[in-house]
Write a protein that holds these residues in place. Structure first.
Motif, PDB file in Angstrom:
ATOM      1  N   GLN A 126      55.565 -74.786 -19.973  1.00 52.46           N
ATOM      2  CA  GLN A 126      54.333 -75.071 -20.694  1.00 52.46           C
ATOM      3  C   GLN A 126      53.534 -76.099 -19.901  1.00 52.46           C
ATOM      4  N   THR A 127      52.225 -75.931 -19.881  1.00 55.69           N
ATOM      5  CA  THR A 127      51.377 -76.867 -19.147  1.00 55.69           C
ATOM      6  C   THR A 127      50.388 -77.517 -20.090  1.00 55.69           C
ATOM      7  N   ILE A 128      50.140 -78.777 -19.818  1.00 54.74           N
ATOM      8  CA  ILE A 128      49.123 -79.527 -20.547  1.00 54.74           C
ATOM      9  C   ILE A 128      48.143 -80.047 -19.506  1.00 54.74           C
ATOM     10  N   GLU A 129      46.935 -79.536 -19.554  1.00 50.42           N
ATOM     11  CA  GLU A 129      45.931 -79.890 -18.548  1.00 50.42           C
ATOM     12  C   GLU A 129      45.190 -81.160 -18.972  1.00 50.42           C
ATOM     13  N   ILE A 130      45.441 -82.220 -18.230  1.00 50.45           N
ATOM     14  CA  ILE A 130      44.800 -83.507 -18.503  1.00 50.45           C
ATOM     15  C   ILE A 130      43.427 -83.584 -17.844  1.00 50.45           C
ATOM     16  N   TYR A 131      43.332 -83.050 -16.633  1.00 55.64           N
ATOM     17  CA  TYR A 131      42.076 -83.138 -15.885  1.00 55.64           C
ATOM     18  C   TYR A 131      41.830 -81.835 -15.137  1.00 55.64           C
ATOM     19  N   ASN A 132      40.580 -81.405 -15.154  1.00 60.66           N
ATOM     20  CA  ASN A 132      40.149 -80.243 -14.393  1.00 60.66           C
ATOM     21  C   ASN A 132      38.788 -80.584 -13.797  1.00 60.66           C
ATOM     22  N   GLN A 133      38.686 -80.505 -12.500  1.00 58.35           N
ATOM     23  CA  GLN A 133      37.471 -80.913 -11.795  1.00 58.35           C
ATOM     24  C   GLN A 133      36.228 -80.159 -12.263  1.00 58.35           C
ATOM     25  N   THR A 134      36.367 -78.901 -12.622  1.00 57.19           N
ATOM     26  CA  THR A 134      35.199 -78.127 -13.054  1.00 57.19           C
ATOM     27  C   THR A 134      34.702 -78.564 -14.426  1.00 57.19           C
TER      28      THR A 134
END
Length: 158
Positions: A126-134
């Motif tokens: 499972q992934t939890i995305e904290i930051y995404n440049q877009t």
């Protein structure tokens, strides 16, 4: 003459301070809304947050008693709610995806994610995305947040 200078100075100070105060007030209101959504997600699973953090456009929280992790993120395009039962997780790590930058010869961080590996090898991580440049444009403390929460989660897994 002094009264005119005093009034002019007061008006100039108000013109500078008022927008800053309004922006801060709007940010606090947005953070309260995000926290409310995170707490609602936790209560949906009969949990109470014992540790949580609200950041620009996301909130992450932990129920230490039931060993559950909650994540809520909202931006202009999407709303993400995630629940992870940490009793079913064996390890946690950070995935730091970088993108080459030809101008400065340094890699830019494109994405920061918490990766949660399940006990059962058949299930996917499972992934939890904290930051995404877009979505977020620029890093502003997310590195500290992700390291703190990786440590908290690792301690919960022991």
């Amino acid at each position: 003459m002094n009264l005119g200078v005093t009034i002019t100075s007061a008006v100039l100070v108000l013109l500078v301070i008022a927008p800053v105060a309004l922006i801060q007030q709007q940010q606090k209101k947005k953070e309260r809304k995000i926290l409310k959504s995170l707490k609602a997600l936790a209560s949906k699973y009969n949990c109470t947050l014992t540790e949580y953090e609200v950041f620009k456009n996301f909130a992450i929280g932990l129920d230490e008693k039931n060993n559950n992790l909650f994540f809520y993120k909202k931006n202009s395009l999407k709303e993400i709610s995630q629940h992870v039962d940490l009793n079913k997780i064996k390890s946690c790590g950070i995935l730091n995806s970088k993108k080459a930058n030809n101008k400065s010869k340094q890699d830019n961080i494109a994405r920061l994610q918490l990766i949660l590996n399940p006990l059962d090898n058949i299930k996917h991580e499972q992934t939890i995305e904290i930051y995404n440049q877009t979505d977020d444009f620029q890093l502003n403390g997310e590195l500290d947040v992700i390291h703190k929460w990786e440590h908290l989660i690792q301690n919960s897994l022991k």
